[in-house]
Design an enzyme around this catalytic site. Structure first.
Site, short mmCIF file in Angstrom:
data_model
loop_
_atom_site.label_atom_id
_atom_site.label_comp_id
_atom_site.label_asym_id
_atom_site.label_seq_id
_atom_site.Cartn_x
_atom_site.Cartn_y
_atom_site.Cartn_z
N ASP A 541 69.92 72.55 34.94
CA ASP A 541 68.49 72.42 34.71
C ASP A 541 68.21 71.44 33.58
O ASP A 541 67.20 70.75 33.58
CB ASP A 541 67.88 73.78 34.36
CG ASP A 541 67.87 74.71 35.56
OD1 ASP A 541 68.16 74.24 36.66
OD2 ASP A 541 67.57 75.90 35.38
N CYS A 586 65.54 63.02 44.45
CA CYS A 586 65.56 64.19 43.57
C CYS A 586 64.15 64.73 43.61
O CYS A 586 63.66 65.09 44.67
CB CYS A 586 66.05 63.83 42.17
SG CYS A 586 65.42 62.28 41.51
N GLY A 591 65.48 59.51 38.50
CA GLY A 591 66.49 59.93 37.54
C GLY A 591 67.84 60.19 38.15
O GLY A 591 68.74 59.36 38.11
N ARG A 592 68.01 61.37 38.73
CA ARG A 592 69.28 61.71 39.37
C ARG A 592 69.56 60.78 40.55
O ARG A 592 70.71 60.44 40.82
CB ARG A 592 69.25 63.16 39.84
CG ARG A 592 68.93 64.14 38.74
CD ARG A 592 68.90 65.56 39.27
NE ARG A 592 68.25 66.45 38.32
CZ ARG A 592 68.16 67.76 38.48
NH1 ARG A 592 68.67 68.34 39.56
NH2 ARG A 592 67.55 68.50 37.58
#
Length: 670
Positions: A541, A586, A591-592
């Site tokens: 998380d 994502c 980001g990811r």
């Protein structure tokens, strides 16, 4: 010493002599062979057309001419009269037409609309006459002779009853080696599932070299091959088709079409002299032979016409002319056909675009010297740069609610364009194409679908022929919804999204990821396809994974699955060997998603040439999907993960990163 102007003039004359002798050799060889043609003579204009089609390789041009004549005789393609039924009605259907615009290379664009063809109502001869009649007019233009032809076979909205296998084979046979125009590409648009079997067989009738130029594409990806301004509106372009005006032009041009007029006429100009007004264009040089008669502008086409002073037939002397038994390749330039699925070459991809490639040892040394804070500063420099594009479509009123986050928009120049759906006139989805290593448009970076955009998401998957979806987030994280549930997480359950039925066939759960096998049915076409859904569940998380091995293992399995599914497509996939784009998302899709893509590209390059450039790769990705690599920790993770990959593959024996700062765990990855 030869002055520059004199040297150019000498080169022009040399080219002219090559062409002149090639024309004479072509005509002499055709006369010696005794072609089966109904023509009693071969004109110089005809010779030029066939020589252009084979880059002035005389034997190959003669062979093309022989095959062309045989096909014309066999299919009754001589003495075509557009005023006589049933050809007149056939032409008026508009099933075949030449578009008024050209592709980016100057090639003419021929369009065959399959749903307008009724095999039971028209003979092959009539349809072929209509095609050849129009192609002959198009080929009067020297630009078409030089740049060639793009053939679009539009199967949108067609049924099996519209398909005529024998006719398709005859058209391919004509275009592949029996017509004096270089076929640059064959674009089969919206090929239905039932076309898979006949397509495999039809490809056998195409030369292996040409096979690389045959593409099966969706309407949105068609614009990757042909500019939108050169495509009709219903194929995602902006061009208005005016078939009646084109037919009128064809009819008027009959008076200039020597091939028809001379078919049964015995008199021809002497083969020792070029026909008055012949235009010869090689590269950027246009040679006009001595002429006293105006040349038809329909034949000349556009562009400046250069004249070589004194380069008239009377000057030539066969004893002083260069030998033209070899092709005129040294004077010919042409871009090679693309092998990429999108119609772009590897040179347009990320390969070689990075600014500072390093060996893995150099990367280790750099990471150790700069430390975490040094990489943070490097990332801050990248992030400080303004976006390299506009977001006009993303900011349109009707599209604003389709963006999950108001500050994460997609560029106009690289966005994925959906087809115009009857239920939603918008072609917008928050998704961008991103290049891979030696592959244009290798990925689609997109946000996690919203409930209202799930239908658009599956439209994109379908239209781009995607096989694999990579999801690097959970649906819920820390009590917040990160992504809509656009597939069913239980086996043998299903949902409907617009006109798509999505069924979960099987689920395989692992410690770090979950794989779902999905079946997608398109209610409009009744087609069924399979998609593999890969969800990485070990991203915490907060922060980034403590070890990259889980992510690296996941990435490799995704690649293996993509390769397996591409292989299963067989001959129905004519694009890049790595297949259609892999969809990566994502929550925001930056980001990811950017981290996954960066690692995949850098690993591919490291395996291939032994170097990588993480910064250059990130900068390139951000130029296609704005704000990719969202947090400094993600940027650091890319470096550490690449090093960990090298260790796992034996590229490094050991790594000493003593002094590298401890990771800060205060970032929330979207």
């Amino acid at each position: 010493m030869i002055e520059e102007g004199e040297e150019d003039n000498f080169c022009h004359k040399r080219i002219f002599h090559y062409v002149l002798k090639a024309v004479k050799q072509f005509i002499d060889l055709v006369n010696q062979i005794g072609s089966c043609s109904v023509r009693k003579n071969v004109s110089h204009t005809t010779a030029i057309k066939f020589l252009y089609a084979r880059k002035f390789d005389v034997p190959r041009a003669v062979s093309l001419y022989e095959q062309h004549e045989q096909i014309r005789l066999k299919e009754c393609l001589y003495n075509i009269d557009p005023d006589v039924e049933p050809l007149r009605s056939e032409l008026e259907t508009g099933k075949f037409t030449i578009l008024s615009a050209r592709d980016s290379s100057g090639a003419a664009i021929a369009l065959f609309t399959a749903n307008k063809h009724s095999p039971l109502c028209v003979t092959h001869t009539t349809t072929l006459q209509g095609i050849v009649y129009q192609l002959d007019v198009a080929l009067q233009n020297t630009e078409t002779q030089k740049a060639g032809l793009v053939f679009i076979y539009d199967m949108s909205g067609s049924k099996y009853s519209n398909f005529d296998y024998d006719l398709s084979q005859k058209i391919l046979t004509l275009l592949k080696g029996g017509y004096p125009a270089r076929l640059k590409k064959v674009l089969i648009v919206t090929a239905p599932l039932w076309f898979k079997a006949p397509f495999k067989i039809l490809r056998l009738f195409v030369r292996e070299k040409l096979r690389e130029r045959v593409f099966t594409v969706s309407v949105p990806t068609l614009s990757l091959h042909v500019p939108r301004q050169a495509l009709p509106r219903y194929l995602g372009g902006t061009l208005e088709i005016d078939h009646s005006t084109w037919l009128l032009h064809c009819y008027k041009s009959m008076t200039n079409r020597e091939d028809e007029l001379l078919a049964n006429i015995g008199h021809q100009p002497s083969s020792n002299n070029l026909q008055t007004g012949t235009i010869i264009t090689t590269n950027n040089t246009t040679i006009t032979t001595a002429t006293t008669t105006p040349v038809s502008t329909d034949f000349v086409g556009s562009g400046d016409q250069g004249v070589i002073d004194g380069a008239v037939v009377a000057e030539t002397n066969d004893n002083n002319l260069p030998d033209t038994t070899a092709p005129l390749s040294e004077f010919w330039s042409e871009n090679p056909p693309s092998s990429a699925s999108s119609g772009f070459s590897d040179d347009d991809s990320l390969a070689g675009a990075e600014g500072d490639p390093k060996t893995i040892e150099q990367i280790v040394q750099m990471v150790k010297e700069r430390g975490r804070q040094g990489l943070f500063k490097e990332y801050a420099d990248i992030r400080s740069r303004a976006p390299e594009g506009t977001f006009i479509h993303a900011k349109m009123r009707n599209n604003l609610t389709k963006n999950r986050y108001t500050d994460v928009l997609c560029y106009d120049h690289s966005r994925v364009v959906l087809s115009q759906d009857t239920e939603d006139l918008s072609d917008y989805i928050n998704a961008n194409f991103v290049d891979g290593y030696k592959q244009k448009n290798a990925y689609i970076s997109t946000q996690g679908p919203l409930p209202k955009t799930s239908h658009d998401f599956w439209r994109m998957i379908w239209e781009q022929h995607c096989l694999v979806i990579v999801m690097t987030t959970r649906v819920l994280e820390r009590g917040r919804v990160k992504c809509g549930q656009y597939w069913e997480p239980a086996e043998e359950s299903s949902s409907e999204f617009g006109h798509f039925h999505v069924r979960t066939i099987s689920i395989e759960s692992n410690e770090d990821y979950t794989v779902a096998s999905l079946e997608i049915k398109n209610f409009k076409t009744e087609e069924i396809r399979n998609v593999s859904h890969w969800q990485f569940t070990s991203w915490p998380d907060y922060g980034v994974p403590s070890s990259a091995l889980a992510m690296l293992n996941f990435l490799q399995k995704v690649r293996d699955k993509q390769a397996q599914m591409v292989k299963s497509l067989g001959d129905t996939w004519a694009g890049h060997p790595r297949g259609p784009p892999i969809v990566v998302h994502c929550s925001a899709g930056i980001g990811r998603t950017g981290t996954f893509i960066t690692l995949d590209i850098c690993i591919s390059r490291l395996e291939d040439v032994g170097t990588a450039d993480i910064r250059g790769t990130v900068e390139k990705i951000r130029s296609q999907r704005a704000y990719s690599i969202q947090m400094p920790d993600q940027y650091v993770f890319c470096h550490l993960a690449l090093i960990e990959y090298a260790l796992s593959r034996g590229m490094l024996q050991s790594v000493d990163l003593e002094g590298f700062d401890d990771r800060d765990d205060d970032s929330d990855l979207i």
